[in-house]
Enzyme design. Structure first.
Site, PDB file in Angstrom:
ATOM      1  N   HIS A  82       0.848  -1.193   0.000  1.00 24.81           N
ATOM      2  CA  HIS A  82       0.000   0.000   0.000  1.00 24.81           C
ATOM      3  C   HIS A  82       0.880   1.237   0.000  1.00 24.81           C
ATOM      4  O   HIS A  82       1.886   1.295   0.704  1.00 24.81           O
ATOM      5  CB  HIS A  82      -0.883   0.007   1.258  1.00 24.81           C
ATOM      6  N   ASP A 161     -14.805   3.119   7.678  1.00 26.16           N
ATOM      7  CA  ASP A 161     -13.687   3.995   7.306  1.00 26.16           C
ATOM      8  C   ASP A 161     -14.118   4.962   6.204  1.00 26.16           C
ATOM      9  O   ASP A 161     -13.763   6.139   6.221  1.00 26.16           O
ATOM     10  CB  ASP A 161     -12.483   3.162   6.843  1.00 26.16           C
ATOM     11  N   ARG A 168     -13.787  13.300   7.861  1.00 28.75           N
ATOM     12  CA  ARG A 168     -12.491  13.919   8.182  1.00 28.75           C
ATOM     13  C   ARG A 168     -12.067  14.901   7.094  1.00 28.75           C
ATOM     14  O   ARG A 168     -11.497  15.957   7.367  1.00 28.75           O
ATOM     15  CB  ARG A 168     -11.415  12.834   8.346  1.00 28.75           C
ATOM     16  N   SER A 183      -7.101   4.045   9.383  1.00 29.20           N
ATOM     17  CA  SER A 183      -7.828   4.037   8.109  1.00 29.20           C
ATOM     18  C   SER A 183      -7.132   3.111   7.106  1.00 29.20           C
ATOM     19  O   SER A 183      -7.754   2.232   6.502  1.00 29.20           O
ATOM     20  CB  SER A 183      -7.896   5.476   7.585  1.00 29.20           C
ATOM     21  N   LYS A 187      -8.288  -1.187   6.060  1.00 33.20           N
ATOM     22  CA  LYS A 187      -8.551  -1.674   4.694  1.00 33.20           C
ATOM     23  C   LYS A 187      -7.642  -2.859   4.362  1.00 33.20           C
ATOM     24  O   LYS A 187      -8.061  -3.828   3.732  1.00 33.20           O
ATOM     25  CB  LYS A 187      -8.351  -0.543   3.680  1.00 33.20           C
TER      26      LYS A 187
HETATM   27  N1  URA Z   1      -5.267   7.119   3.027  1.00 32.06           N
HETATM   28  C1  URA Z   1      -6.236   6.456   3.674  1.00 32.06           C
HETATM   29  O1  URA Z   1      -6.682   5.406   3.240  1.00 32.06           O
HETATM   30  N2  URA Z   1      -6.716   6.989   4.822  1.00 32.06           N
HETATM   31  C2  URA Z   1      -6.269   8.131   5.347  1.00 32.06           C
HETATM   32  O2  URA Z   1      -6.721   8.531   6.389  1.00 32.06           O
HETATM   33  C3  URA Z   1      -5.259   8.818   4.650  1.00 32.06           C
HETATM   34  C4  URA Z   1      -4.778   8.266   3.498  1.00 32.06           C
END
Ligand code: URA
Length: 442
Positions: A82, A161, A168, A183, A187
């Protein structure tokens, strides 16, 4: 339990219990806790932070809020990767076939781009016919057969999320280490991989502008991974300029192909080898990063990494001819040069402005519903450290619709920071964070 008491407790800097965090996340998901209370809670977290235990609990609750993919039908150690978001970052297109060729199964779900950032799924759609949706069974079967599949994110991964991130975004609470870490990791955990390699960007184009903050974010994510039994390694890499030269969907596929042929730009080649080496070690296909790197270099040299991309594209019904001959990828009608108006040495290239310039040309989405032009984008001809004379070409725009070319040019000129003095080369990787600690290179 009442949301107001939990907000108050965090506002005063106290540590929340697992039950209190569960109450907030579940309540937000099912509509019992309203936006305004969660917004206040997020702001309290922004200012007061969270302990590692609180962050892990928040992550797990969000991971549990939707589908959790069970990748156990796929043989081997599944390693996911990621990136916290960059411009010109096409490493997934290089890494997935390259590490698959070295024996690590890659069962990866990727996203689309929004705003100034690109998304792997949009890039793959530049390959005519490529199917980004597969049934769960076909996805598993393909990874077992050829070692790799890249598909779009399933509809119901971490809905909590998704909801919290949107909130946010409009309440100035994005740049919080526990909130970003939970966050991202929620995932990754829901997507089911056994191990995770994170590319944490640092610099002007990243969420975290300083090295210390980037290391703290990496540490928070590695701690979460360790806590939930997923081996996690984070590489802190430079985002003081976009990665590689080409930005735009088909253009990024082209640059990934060049890199798999061993002819790519140095920064993309090097970062792909570093991230890939850690994926091989976590995936049990090498005992050290040095051994892993040698294997990956071999797969580039002997053409097996590029062959694996062809197999991936063929399996997902894309036009393999476009991989064999990237001239067949979609191309824009016009090339327009952006020339330097001042002389100097390139000290930085503000990635966000470059991403916005690409978006203005049509390569990215201004809103979720924008239709993108897969052929357009830009080619950065000067990178950090290069000397520039007045009139030199800084970038070449690949254009179909000229409506916003002037705006895009202005963004590019604004993105280039020139220094009167020569600029020493910047490190590509600043630090590596593992469960055993932080290794800093600067
Ligand atoms: N990428 C994400 O998936 N979440 C965040 O909070 C910031 C970047």
């Amino acid at each position: 339990m009442r949301a107001v008491d939990i907000i108050h407790k965090k506002r005063e800097g106290h540590v929340l219990t697992n039950e209190e965090i569960t109450f907030m996340v579940q309540g937000y998901s099912n509509g019992e806790v309203p936006d305004y209370q969660v917004a206040a809670w997020a702001m309290a977290i922004f200012f007061k932070g969270m302990t590692a235990q609180e962050t892990a609990q928040l992550t797990l609750e969000m991971a549990k809020s939707g589908d959790q993919i069970d990748l156990s039908p796929i043989q081997g150690i599944k390693v996911d990767k990621h990136s916290t978001g960059g411009v010109g970052d096409k490493t997934t297109l290089v890494l997935a076939p390259m590490v698959a060729a070295a024996g690590v199964p890659v069962a990866k779900m990727s996203g689309r781009g929004l705003g100034h950032t690109g998304g792997t799924i949009d890039k793959l759609e530049a390959i005519a016919g490529y199917q980004v949706e597969l049934s769960r069974d076909d996805f598993f079967r393909q990874v077992n057969d050829i070692g790799v599949s890249l598909i779009g994110q399933s509809g119901n991964i971490t809905p909590a999320d998704k909801k919290l991130y949107s909130l946010r975004d409009v309440t100035a609470t994005v740049e919080s280490i526990p909130l970003i870490a939970s966050s991202v990791m929620s995932k990754k955990i829901a997507a089911g991989a056994d191990a995770i390699v994170l590319d944490v960007k640092t610099g002007s184009g990243a969420f975290m502008k300083t090295l210390d903050d980037s290391i703290a974010l990496a540490q928070a994510m590695v701690d979460i991974g360790t806590e939930v039994g997923r081996d996690t390694v984070a590489i802190i890499s430079d985002m003081d300029q976009p990665l590689g030269h080409l930005i735009g969907n088909a253009l990024e596929v082209e640059e990934a192909i060049q890199t798999l042929r061993g002819e790519g730009p140095d920064d993309l080649h090097e970062l792909s080898l570093i991230l890939g080496s850690h994926m091989l070690v976590l995936g049990g296909q090498a005992n050290s990063v040095e051994e892993a790197r040698a294997k990956l270099e071999q797969h580039i040299q002997d053409g097996s990494a590029l062959d694996r991309l062809k197999q991936l594209v063929e399996a997902q019904k894309g036009d393999v001819e476009m991989i064999a001959d990237p001239n067949k990828l979609p191309h824009a009608a016009k090339r327009i040069e952006v020339q330097a108006e001042q002389a100097g040495y390139v000290a930085g290239i503000e990635a966000e402005s470059i991403g916005i310039a690409a978006m203005l040309l049509g390569a990215g989405r201004e809103t979720k519903d924008s239709v993108i032009d897969l052929a357009v984008g830009l080619d950065l001809r000067k990178k950090v450290g290069d000397q520039v004379q007045v009139g030199d070409v800084l970038a070449i725009l690949h254009v179909n619709d000229e409506k916003r070319v002037d705006e895009a040019k202005a963004r590019i000129l604004q993105a280039y920071q020139l220094s009167a003095e020569p600029v020493p080369p910047k490190p590509l990787v600043y630090a590596i964070v593992t469960k055993d600690g932080v290794q800093r290179f600067v």
